[in-house]
Design a protein around this motif. Structure first.
Motif, PDB file in Angstrom:
ATOM      1  N   ILE A  22      38.397  52.983  49.007  1.00  0.00           N
ATOM      2  CA  ILE A  22      39.583  52.754  48.186  1.00  0.00           C
ATOM      3  C   ILE A  22      39.355  51.525  47.304  1.00  0.00           C
ATOM      4  O   ILE A  22      38.927  50.480  47.792  1.00  0.00           O
ATOM      5  N   GLU A  49      41.515  49.059  44.821  1.00  0.00           N
ATOM      6  CA  GLU A  49      42.808  48.655  44.270  1.00  0.00           C
ATOM      7  C   GLU A  49      42.535  47.737  43.087  1.00  0.00           C
ATOM      8  O   GLU A  49      42.008  46.626  43.265  1.00  0.00           O
ATOM      9  N   SER A  84      44.561  59.061  42.986  1.00  0.00           N
ATOM     10  CA  SER A  84      45.085  57.736  42.639  1.00  0.00           C
ATOM     11  C   SER A  84      46.518  57.605  43.123  1.00  0.00           C
ATOM     12  O   SER A  84      47.221  58.603  43.298  1.00  0.00           O
ATOM     13  N   GLY A 132      50.833  51.525  41.975  1.00  0.00           N
ATOM     14  CA  GLY A 132      51.589  50.465  42.624  1.00  0.00           C
ATOM     15  C   GLY A 132      52.276  49.615  41.582  1.00  0.00           C
ATOM     16  O   GLY A 132      52.538  50.066  40.462  1.00  0.00           O
ATOM     17  N   THR A 165      49.193  47.635  39.762  1.00  0.00           N
ATOM     18  CA  THR A 165      47.861  48.027  40.230  1.00  0.00           C
ATOM     19  C   THR A 165      47.868  49.517  40.572  1.00  0.00           C
ATOM     20  O   THR A 165      48.925  50.140  40.687  1.00  0.00           O
ATOM     21  N   THR A 166      46.680  50.054  40.741  1.00  0.00           N
ATOM     22  CA  THR A 166      46.523  51.439  41.177  1.00  0.00           C
ATOM     23  C   THR A 166      45.458  51.482  42.264  1.00  0.00           C
ATOM     24  O   THR A 166      44.452  50.778  42.179  1.00  0.00           O
ATOM     25  N   ARG A 167      45.730  52.295  43.291  1.00  0.00           N
ATOM     26  CA  ARG A 167      44.748  52.495  44.353  1.00  0.00           C
ATOM     27  C   ARG A 167      44.012  53.803  44.066  1.00  0.00           C
ATOM     28  O   ARG A 167      44.642  54.858  43.962  1.00  0.00           O
ATOM     29  N   TRP A 168      42.692  53.713  43.953  1.00  0.00           N
ATOM     30  CA  TRP A 168      41.862  54.856  43.599  1.00  0.00           C
ATOM     31  C   TRP A 168      40.974  55.234  44.779  1.00  0.00           C
ATOM     32  O   TRP A 168      40.407  54.357  45.442  1.00  0.00           O
ATOM     33  N   ASN A 198      39.987  44.960  44.552  1.00  0.00           N
ATOM     34  CA  ASN A 198      39.735  44.874  45.997  1.00  0.00           C
ATOM     35  C   ASN A 198      39.307  46.231  46.544  1.00  0.00           C
ATOM     36  O   ASN A 198      39.887  47.258  46.197  1.00  0.00           O
ATOM     37  N   TYR A 224      38.696  48.649  49.903  1.00  0.00           N
ATOM     38  CA  TYR A 224      39.180  48.828  51.265  1.00  0.00           C
ATOM     39  C   TYR A 224      38.494  50.029  51.925  1.00  0.00           C
ATOM     40  O   TYR A 224      38.108  50.991  51.256  1.00  0.00           O
TER      41      TYR A 224
END
Length: 290
Positions: free
Chosen positions: A228, A230, A247, A250, A253-256, A271, A273
């Motif tokens: 992941i 971010e 995706s 947020g 931001t976007t978590r991909w 970041n 994860y």
């Protein structure tokens, strides 16, 4: 050790008129010491696969259960494998004690003392009729019967569906004790919609989609293959150019969800994860719907 389950080119179609397959060219193995998560939405083929492994239906291809064909050598194969499902299949007109006595009379490997010893640690009264027990108690009785057969392969088909958190926790703790007592010689297959609930139990995962295998890997390989990212929304176009799997937007931001080989490319964009199994499962189901 030799694989406990081997499936080669396993196929299942329910009618000649149906050009598609409920299971299509399924190849996989289950080794001793593995806890395999069998995942897929309704209609993915999980129940069809389980019924094939248990020898409850005809199929094309080959299935080997600890050295035996589940159709041609059903009795021998069933000495190695057992199943607990979300549907109560215990005779509700018997008492628990009668059910244990009956099982001892028909199963060549059943150890009655083990079943009784297990139930002593529960709130189940062996004098009670099965129909009078709560769902959680029935699951405990079923688990006691299975563990006392000394089988080597345990299939759990949504076993905790409808149970409260206490019974779920108790069930999985008891299952893990049975698994660990086998000293690496036993295997478990868990089919469940509660991906987050079982993730910490799994060593391997098999994900199905419309009768086909889309993922079969160890949990270590899964977390290595996906990750992941971010990142701030200013990186959206750069990330989209990498064809991300999914995706989630947020606040700023976007978590991909990206593939492992892209980790170095995006390492300075935000970041990173470790991926959760549920993230991969949901994303791949959507991806393969396209």
């Amino acid at each position: 050790m030799k694989a406990l389950i081997t499936a080669s080119n396993l196929r299942k179609s329910y009618s000649k008129e149906n050009a598609g397959y409920a299971l299509h060219e399924m190849d996989f193995t289950v080794q001793p010491g593995q806890v395999l998560g069998l995942l897929g939405h309704n209609g993915a083929g999980k129940s069809t696969l389980i019924r094939s492994l248990l020898g409850l239906q005809a199929f094309e291809g080959k299935v080997d259960i600890n050295g035996f064909d589940p159709i041609k050598h059903h009795a021998q194969a069933m000495r190695s494998i057992a199943c607990i499902s979300d549907t109560n299949c215990l005779p509700d007109w018997m008492t628990v004690k009668q059910l244990i006595d009956y099982t001892a009379g028909v199963h060549p490997d059943f150890q009655k003392d083990h079943a009784l010893e297990f139930l002593q640690g529960t709130s189940v009264n062996v004098k009670s009729l099965v129909r009078s027990l709560s769902k959680g108690m029935k699951v405990q009785v079923h688990l006691a019967l299975v563990m006392a057969t000394q089988c080597r392969i345990l299939i759990l088909d949504e076993p905790t569906l409808g149970l409260d958190l206490m019974y779920r926790d108790t069930f999985y703790r008891q299952m893990l004790k049975w698994f660990e007592d086998g000293e690496g010689a036993r295997s478990v297959i868990i089919a469940s919609h509660e991906v987050s609930e079982i993730e910490h139990l799994l060593t391997d995962v098999l994900i199905l989609k419309q009768g086909q295998k889309i993922v079969h890997s160890t949990m270590f390989e899964l977390t290595d293959e996906y990750f992941i990212l971010e990142a701030a929304n200013t990186y959206d176009e750069q990330v989209k150019a990498l064809a991300p799997i999914s995706s989630e937007a947020g606040l700023g931001t976007t978590r991909w969800l990206l593939r492992g080989h892209q980790r170095d490319t995006v390492s300075e964009w935000g970041n990173i994860y470790t991926v959760k199994l549920a993230d991969v499962f949901i994303a791949l189901q959507k991806e393969h719907n396209v």
